[in-house]
Design a protein around this motif. Structure first.
Motif, PDB file in Angstrom:
ATOM      1  N   ALA A 132       0.844  -1.192   0.000  1.00 32.13           N
ATOM      2  CA  ALA A 132       0.000   0.000   0.000  1.00 32.13           C
ATOM      3  C   ALA A 132       0.875   1.236   0.000  1.00 32.13           C
ATOM      4  O   ALA A 132       2.025   1.212   0.461  1.00 32.13           O
ATOM      5  N   PHE A 133       0.307   2.310  -0.545  1.00 35.22           N
ATOM      6  CA  PHE A 133       1.011   3.590  -0.544  1.00 35.22           C
ATOM      7  C   PHE A 133       0.483   4.444   0.594  1.00 35.22           C
ATOM      8  O   PHE A 133      -0.708   4.393   0.929  1.00 35.22           O
ATOM      9  N   TYR A 134       1.323   5.275   1.159  1.00 37.80           N
ATOM     10  CA  TYR A 134       0.936   6.120   2.280  1.00 37.80           C
ATOM     11  C   TYR A 134       1.122   7.588   1.934  1.00 37.80           C
ATOM     12  O   TYR A 134       1.784   7.942   0.947  1.00 37.80           O
ATOM     13  N   ASN A 135       0.567   8.426   2.768  1.00 37.79           N
ATOM     14  CA  ASN A 135       0.630   9.866   2.508  1.00 37.79           C
ATOM     15  C   ASN A 135       2.059  10.409   2.539  1.00 37.79           C
ATOM     16  O   ASN A 135       2.320  11.522   2.075  1.00 37.79           O
ATOM     17  N   ILE A 136       2.957   9.641   3.094  1.00 44.58           N
ATOM     18  CA  ILE A 136       4.345  10.112   3.166  1.00 44.58           C
ATOM     19  C   ILE A 136       5.179   9.592   1.987  1.00 44.58           C
ATOM     20  O   ILE A 136       6.357   9.898   1.848  1.00 44.58           O
TER      21      ILE A 136
END
Lengths: 435, 413
Positions: A139-143
């Motif tokens: 998954a990709f994160y906001n950071i």
């Protein structure tokens, strides 16, 4: 005589059980009748408010592409950028097709935050690494960021019109795309993998100088797509055709994510380095911050709640309304309709994603109190939670946290007022039945 | 003999049923103490204004004075059963006239000779009754202007299983002893809600205890008999079981159940009674009773009122045209009486007293002296002040007294 005795005994035995169905109810005025149980309302419980920041927020495939940068008068600079990959299932383009133009159509999804009267800029960059989160949970994160070409493919400035227009049209007739079209046409690119090798994706970045608004575009293939306009020449006319690439994804990995960068103007908040640190509201003007995208959460504790039993005696919590007062907001459009509630432990790790009251999951609902100059508060009944807190043994160091349900694809912010100034302040109102 | 034992056993079973049977009151005053006192007597004595302290009863069961059993006919076994129906109308300044009906078994009693000149009676009567249901009681939720609504109801009472012993010392004097076992269950339910949410408290309070009493009767002259009784003060031990439930959106769910908690004892006071009966001729009997209950000495308190000393005065007259007449209607007993009870409850400086007048009739049955007694009592309880309730009581008693020969050996069975 004895026989009569027996008969009468039996008869009366039956009769005694059947006469009188019970006592009828009185409505007679009965001012002298005492009631052992009484109900009291208590609302002077200490509320400990604080703010902490989530280490990261999963912003994969939220359904929205968020772009824009603005400076919030209360909380500082916020910049949202989106990364997505484009794909298709059909790789057949007629040999006779002649490319006319290329455009990226970004469908507005009606989300905006801050002043839309100012001009926004979007730089469209080519991503030049594999569109892969490279993490354990895919998954990709906001950071997260992915590397992209420094020079943008194109830049578009616009005044956002999320409600009057359907979409933003960005012309992309550049060599990158004309070559891509040809490559598909002559089967250099035959499948998704080829396509991704050649064209990993696009990154939409606001300009560093922007101070406008953050706008949401849909990632639905029906709303947002890269459209190649071509025609097939024949004797009679030139018929226009289109070939689309959309954000549909082709493998297990998410096809889009949002990156948020913020510069908090409040020094104490900017200094938070990890999730377990927090800033007490008393240190920042009796306020607590909730900010989506960036990841600030408001934490609420009730340090003296167990005293209710010592002071009032045995009783039952009939209702426990948690009232939250937001301040410094422009209009209700920017205040979320509800705030979600989760439970965290003393390290601010989420241990329960939601709480229930009387069998249903609950969230804090926004309520407009008409009578008092449109005062707005959030309210939620957390009687079961409070009862558990009063009765828990051993004492667990868990607390409630509040956040916007759109935490992963918006930049909404809510400032919670922790000061006790008016009737509609942040407080806990308990109706307690004592007996 | 054997059949008499079976009769006794049957009596025990039915008296068990009596103990379970329903309340005899709908009075809101019955939430005070252990309920409203019935002071019901057995047999014809209700028709005589509940007197009997100075009445010899060779043929009737008289629970007003245990010594009345002295000189019980050595051959007789007596059985008595009564049904009580009460129709009450309640009114106060706010709302007028609500009518309630209660009907129940009021007593069972047997009496029989023990040894020569001594008799024993076993009876079971209702000592007090609880039966009330009040709704819509408003109370302010503290710190708000909102109202909570309460309903309270109570049901049950205290039963008295009495053993009376009477012994005739000589022609003029009889002595008596009574042992009462008082026991009962009083259930109270209280609901308090605001909107659809609130709690229900259900308390089941069990009380039990013994009380002793003594009495004597003395034939002062040919026509005058005097008597006195004393009931010693006693304490009934109480136990409580409590259920607490929460109501949410109208649906109750149990929160807790607390079993077998001790609650404070209920004290019955020392009582002293004096009676006089006068028989001017064969046809007439006049009675007068006075009894004083020292509630003050028990030092008890209740949340709505105060226990105060209680005085009861009764007087009655019975007329039999011709006891041994061959004509039936001349053997019928006619009775009238008045009964005043000052009450043991004082609320807001008002005592809840009770005055009643009674008319009765006794119809002879069978050849052995059995009698079917009817009485109608019209009474008034309480006072219609600002908040108190006035009760108009219409009570109908039906009572059957039967005789049988005790210990008779039959030659042909």
């Amino acid at each position: 005589m004895r026989n009569i005795f027996f008969i009468i005994s039996t008869f009366l035995l039956v009769v005694s059980c059947s006469t009188n169905d019970g006592v009828d109810t009185f409505e007679v005025g009965s001012g002298f009748i005492p009631v052992n149980a009484r109900i009291i309302q208590l609302d002077t419980f200490e509320i400990k408010l604080s703010t902490f920041k989530l280490d990261s927020i999963n912003t994969s495939s939220t359904g929205r592409a968020l772009v824009g940068k603005y400076t919030d008068p209360e909380i500082g600079e916020v910049a949202a950028a989106t990364y997505f990959q484009l794909s298709t299932t059909s790789f057949n383009i007629s040999e006779d097709a002649v490319l006319d133009s290329v455009a990226l159509i970004l469908g507005y999804d009606n989300y905006y935050y801050s002043d839309t009267l100012r001009v926004n800029n979007i730089d469209f960059h080519l991503i030049n690494e594999e569109f892969d989160p490279d993490s354990d949970d895919d998954a990709f994160y906001n950071i997260h960021k992915l590397s992209y070409e420094e020079t943008p493919i194109t830049t578009r400035n616009y005044i956002p019109e999320p409600f009057t227009k359907d979409s933003l049209h960005v012309s992309m007739t550049t060599p990158l795309f004309t070559e891509l079209f040809s490559a598909i046409q002559n089967e250099e690119i035959e499948d998704q993998i080829d396509l991704q090798d050649r064209f990993p994706g696009l990154s939409l970045q606001p300009k560093a100088t922007d101070n406008g608004s953050v706008i949401g575009f849909s990632t639905d293939p029906a709303e947002t797509f890269l459209r190649f306009f071509y025609y097939i020449p024949n004797e009679l006319e030139q018929e226009q055709f289109t070939y689309d690439l959309a954000i549909t994804g082709f493998d297990q990995d998410p096809a889009s994510f949002i990156n948020i960068e913020a510069n908090n103007s409040i020094a104490d908040l900017e200094a938070l380095e990890s999730q377990e640190e927090l800033v007490l509201s008393t240190n920042i003007d009796d306020r607590s911050f909730i900010q989506s995208g960036v990841g600030y959460l408001s934490k609420i504790e009730f340090p003296s709640i167990r005293e209710i039993v010592e002071i009032q005696g045995d009783g039952v919590v009939l209702s426990a309304i948690l009232q939250i007062k937001p301040i410094n907001f422009n209009d209700t459009e920017h205040l979320p309709e509800e705030l979600s509630i989760s439970v965290v432990d003393l390290n601010n790790d989420i241990v329960e994603t939601s709480i229930a009251n009387k069998g249903s999951l609950v969230a804090a609902q926004r309520v407009t109190i008409e009578e008092e100059f449109n005062e707005i508060v959030y309210q939620v009944d957390i009687a079961d939670y409070i009862t558990a807190k009063i009765e828990e043994a051993p004492i667990l160091n868990q607390s409630l946290v509040l956040f916007d349900p759109a935490i992963s694809n918006s930049v909404n912010r809510v400032i919670v007022d922790g000061s006790s100034t008016t009737e509609y302040e942040t407080k806990l109102i308990i109706n307690y039945a004592v007996y | 003999m054997f059949k008499n034992i079976i009769a006794l056993v049957c009596f025990m079973c039915v008296s068990g049923a009596l103990a379970q049977s329903n309340t005899t009151t709908s009075s809101p005053y019955s939430l005070f103490g252990l309920g409203t006192q019935s002071n019901t007597k057995i047999g014809k004595f209700n028709g005589l204004g509940k007197t009997g302290i100075a009445v010899k009863s060779p043929g009737f069961i008289n629970i007003a004075n245990p010594s009345s059993l002295g000189g019980f006919n050595s051959n007789l076994f007596l059985f008595d059963i009564g049904i009580l129906t009460e129709i009450s109308t309640f009114s106060d300044d706010n709302v007028s006239d609500e009518s309630k009906v209660n009907a129940t078994l009021s007593n069972l009693a047997i009496a029989f000779p023990l040894i020569k000149k001594a008799g024993m009676g076993i009876s079971i009567t209702r000592a007090s009754s609880v039966g009330y249901s009040l709704s819509g009681i408003e109370s302010v939720i503290e710190n708000t202007t909102q109202l909570a609504i309460s309903d309270v109801s109570g049901f049950g009472g205290i039963n008295d299983l009495r053993f009376d012993f009477g012994y005739q010392v000589n022609d003029k004097l009889s002595l008596g002893l009574k042992i009462s076992y008082l026991w009962g269950e009083i259930e109270e339910e209280e609901t308090i809600v605001v909107g659809n949410n609130g709690i229900i408290l259900e308390d089941v309070n069990l009380y039990s205890g013994f009380q002793l009493g003594l009495g004597f009767q003395f034939q002062a002259s040919k026509k005058i008999l005097v008597g006195a009784v004393v009931d010693f003060d006693t304490s009934l031990k109480g136990t409580n079981n409590q259920f607490v439930s929460q109501i949410y959106e109208g649906i109750p769910s149990t929160i807790s159940f607390t079993e077998e908690t001790s609650i404070s004892n209920f004290d019955y006071p020392l009582a002293l009674g004096f009676g006089l009966s006068y028989l001017p001729n064969e046809k007439l009997l006049v009675t007068l009773d006075y009894k004083h209950y020292s509630w003050d000495l028990t030092d008890q308190e209740d949340s709505i009122g105060v226990f105060v000393d209680q005085t009861t005065i009764g007087t009655g007259v019975e007329y039999v045209p011709k006891t041994n007449s061959l004509k039936y209607f001349e053997r019928v007993n006619y009775r009238a009486g008045v009964y005043y009870d000052s009450g043991y409850l004082e609320i807001d400086n008002s005592k809840i007293d009770n005055i009643s007048g009674v008319l009765g009739i006794g119809l002879p049955i069978g050849k052995k002296g059995g009698m079917l007694n009817f009485s109608y009592t019209r009474g008034l309880r309480g006072a219609s002040d600002e908040v108190l309730v006035e009760e108009n009581i219409n009570q109908f008693n039906i009572n059957l007294s039967l005789f049988d020969i005790w210990f008779k050996k039959r030659k042909y069975d």
